[in-house]
Design an enzyme around this catalytic site. Structure first.
Site, short mmCIF file in Angstrom:
data_model
loop_
_atom_site.label_atom_id
_atom_site.label_comp_id
_atom_site.label_asym_id
_atom_site.label_seq_id
_atom_site.Cartn_x
_atom_site.Cartn_y
_atom_site.Cartn_z
N GLY A 17 5.67 7.15 -5.58
CA GLY A 17 4.57 7.97 -5.11
C GLY A 17 4.23 7.76 -3.65
O GLY A 17 5.10 7.59 -2.80
N SER A 18 2.94 7.73 -3.40
CA SER A 18 2.41 7.81 -2.04
C SER A 18 2.78 6.63 -1.16
O SER A 18 3.00 5.51 -1.63
CB SER A 18 0.88 7.87 -2.16
OG SER A 18 0.28 7.52 -0.96
N SER A 19 2.78 6.89 0.14
CA SER A 19 2.97 5.81 1.12
C SER A 19 1.73 4.93 1.20
O SER A 19 1.73 3.91 1.86
CB SER A 19 3.28 6.40 2.49
OG SER A 19 2.20 7.22 2.91
N GLY A 20 0.67 5.33 0.54
CA GLY A 20 -0.53 4.51 0.46
C GLY A 20 -0.41 3.41 -0.58
O GLY A 20 -1.41 2.83 -0.99
N TRP A 21 0.80 3.10 -1.03
CA TRP A 21 1.02 2.07 -2.06
C TRP A 21 0.50 0.72 -1.61
O TRP A 21 -0.33 0.10 -2.27
CB TRP A 21 2.51 1.98 -2.38
CG TRP A 21 2.83 1.57 -3.78
CD1 TRP A 21 3.07 2.40 -4.84
CD2 TRP A 21 2.95 0.23 -4.29
NE1 TRP A 21 3.34 1.65 -5.98
CE2 TRP A 21 3.27 0.33 -5.66
CE3 TRP A 21 2.81 -1.04 -3.73
CZ2 TRP A 21 3.46 -0.78 -6.47
CZ3 TRP A 21 3.00 -2.16 -4.54
CH2 TRP A 21 3.31 -2.03 -5.90
#
Lengths: 141, 430
Positions: free
Chosen positions: A67-71
């Site tokens: 998923g997101s690069s905000g991991w």
């Protein structure tokens, strides 16, 4: 006679240190931003098999990150909120999980000689040594 | 074993200042975690340096004199010491975040939160960060060349840079992009390396894939099928252009962790199946037919049952100019229902051009709103009382129900505009 239910796996340390705790296991990849509540340490992604479950203080055993690069920022926030897992054991190395493990600052191991998803069940007691790359499984039953 | 060059060692030893030392320390921990052997130089960083949500704002309150360097020091650089943050060493771009600078009240953002966003934006700008405020930097001027090493966040931008432009970036995070901003370094691992860019899985498309919605659904299928691996998509479809590729990639990086793909005959590293696969043999093959397309549609609509739509959101990823034109045309002679809101998200640059061309006025005259900088999922902002949303983005349909607990219908842009006008969902299963 001593009964030893301990299984030892060897792999590569990702983040050093040693921790132990109860395993939370999923064969699915773990989401980051948009699929997790970092302040409570709970998976929220709609279709995820761990939806509603908390990884706080658990040894999280999982396939990889998705998923997101905000991991990393999500799990970094979980650390600040006191809701991070105690250790990570995972199979698929990606930049998301590597950076996330680094900023969570929890012992992490990957590349194990046997598949941890086949051997560890939720509820088992697991010791993770990120310096030596060793995972010890103490079966619940 | 990680090997450092002399200039990298100098940075790590603190000869270029405390902040660069802390940035390098973080990058070394990260590179060692990955098992990388060296760094590559980058002059193209896209991240969210120094930004802060209310949690971080509260957490770091009072940790330094003016409250500005603390978040960058302790969170962005994961440093245990407060450092004075220097300007960006290499060109750095701020991705989406914060709130629309003019219409933040429409988004329901409290005034103190808005002021924080403004402060954080000013902080980034003072450190020579270009304030693009969009998830689509590649639509508004940051277009890396083929082979260029980048350090980008934003999964939908990363996949576009790799697959469509042939640039090279892994999905970086908040901390690694902020460290790269100060050092111009990023681990030489994964998609920076030629041998890691070849396809691993094959997807044969055996049903018609034409519209933006079709490409979004195909991407959602592909991401779920290959997870974080590299699909090679083969089929008899018309060559997709930018908006279709934008939606395909955004979907594939939401349902899975796809950071790179090949569409044979379209993307630059896939003139043929052989070129896309390189030395690899596909580890698995998937077929996308009518049945699979319907499964994706049903999955994206799984949590919607109430046909009364309160809110229509377009612009995920941020709308391209032609998508605002399309929305304006679809709204011509019609009006958004009194029971429904229509919000369309885009970048500041596209918004400015769409205003000049009259698209924003046409959308406003029909009762719709065009907003910049953020989106509903990112800002966690929907019109008050929204229970049912309609979306033309599989990515937004993936995230919004999980984040805000609303029902979400997924369909075409036309279906969504129709829902905004009628207040009812009447999208049809393909």
């Amino acid at each position: 006679m001593t009964v030893s239910a301990t299984i030892v796996l060897r792999g590569r340390g990702v983040v050093g240190g040693r921790a132990e705790g109860e395993a939370l296991v999923t064969r699915e990849a773990i989401p980051g931003w948009g699929g997790v509540n970092p302040q409570q340490g709970v998976i929220t992604e709609t279709h995820h098999e761990l939806r509603g479950q908390s990884f706080k203080d658990k040894v999280l055993v999982f396939r990889g990150a998705k998923g997101s690069s905000g991991w990393s920022a999500m799990y970094h926030t979980a650390r600040l909120a006191g809701a991070a897992p105690r250790a990570l054991v995972f199979n698929e190395m990606t930049t998301k999980v590597a950076l996330g493990a680094v900023v969570m600052r929890v012992p992490s191991v990957t590349g194990l000689d046997r598949d941890p998803l086949d051997l560890i069940e939720t509820g088992d007691w697991v010791t993770v040594d990120g310096d030596l790359g060793i995972v010890e499984i103490h079966k619940r039953k | 074993m990680l090997k450092l060059t002399d200039p990298e060692k100098a940075m790590l030893d603190g000869r270029d200042g405390k902040a660069r030392q802390k940035a390098m320390e973080l990058l070394v921990r990260y590179a060692e975690a990955l098992g990388a052997e060296r760094f590559v130089d980058t002059r193209n960083v896209a991240g969210v340096p120094g930004s802060a949500n209310p949690f971080l704002q509260r957490y770091y309150a009072g940790k330094d004199a003016d409250g500005l360097d603390a978040i960058f020091s302790y969170f962005d650089l994961d440093s245990d010491e407060l450092v004075e943050v220097p300007s960006a060493l290499v060109p750095t771009y701020h991705l989406q975040g914060g709130a629309d600078p003019r219409q933040w009240q429409t988004l329901g953002v409290p005034v103190d939160v808005f002021r924080n966003h403004q402060e954080r934006e000013a902080f980034a700008a003072r450190h020579d960060v270009s304030i693009l405020k969009t998830c689509t930097p590649y639509l508004v001027g940051n277009v890396p060349a083929k082979g260029e090493h980048c350090a980008w966040m934003e999964s939908s931008a990363v996949i576009f840079a790799n697959a469509v432009l042939g640039a090279r970036t892994n999905t970086e995070g908040r901390e690694s992009t902020s460290a790269a901003m100060l050092t111009g370094k990023i681990p030489d691992w994964g998609l920076h390396r030629t041998e890691c860019r070849f396809g691993t899985h094959r997807v044969d498309v055996e049903t018609a894939v034409e519209s933006v919605m079709d490409w979004g659904m195909l991407g959602y299928f592909v991401g779920d099928a290959v997870q974080e691996h590299i699909p090679v998509v083969v089929g008899d479809f018309a060559r997709p252009e930018i908006v279709r590729l934008k939606h395909f990639g955004a979907s594939a990086s939401s349902s899975g962790g796809v950071e790179m793909y090949h569409i044979v005959g379209t993307t630059p590293e896939a003139e043929s199946v052989e070129m896309a696969l390189g030395p690899n043999r596909p580890v698995a093959q998937f077929t996308y037919g009518k049945a699979e397309q319907r499964q994706v549609y049903d999955r994206l609509n799984a949590n919607a049952s109430d046909p009364n739509v309160d809110y229509v959101m377009l612009g995920c990823p941020h709308a391209a100019l032609e998508q605002l034109e399309e929305a304006a045309l679809l709204l011509r002679g019609r009006r958004v229902s009194a029971n429904c809101h229509l919000w369309i998200f885009t970048s500041r640059a596209v918004d400015a051009e769409a205003r000049r061309l009259g698209y924003v006025k046409a959308i406003n005259d029909a009762g719709g709103v065009v907003l910049t900088d953020t989106c509903s999922a990112f800002a966690q902002a929907i019109p008050p009382g929204t229970k049912v949303a309609a979306l033309d983005s599989a990515k937004q349909a993936h995230y919004l129900p999980a984040i805000l607990g609303v029902q979400a219908w997924f369909g075409s842009t036309r279906d969504c505009i129709h829902a905004a006008v009628s207040g009812r969902w009447s999208g049809e299963r393909p």
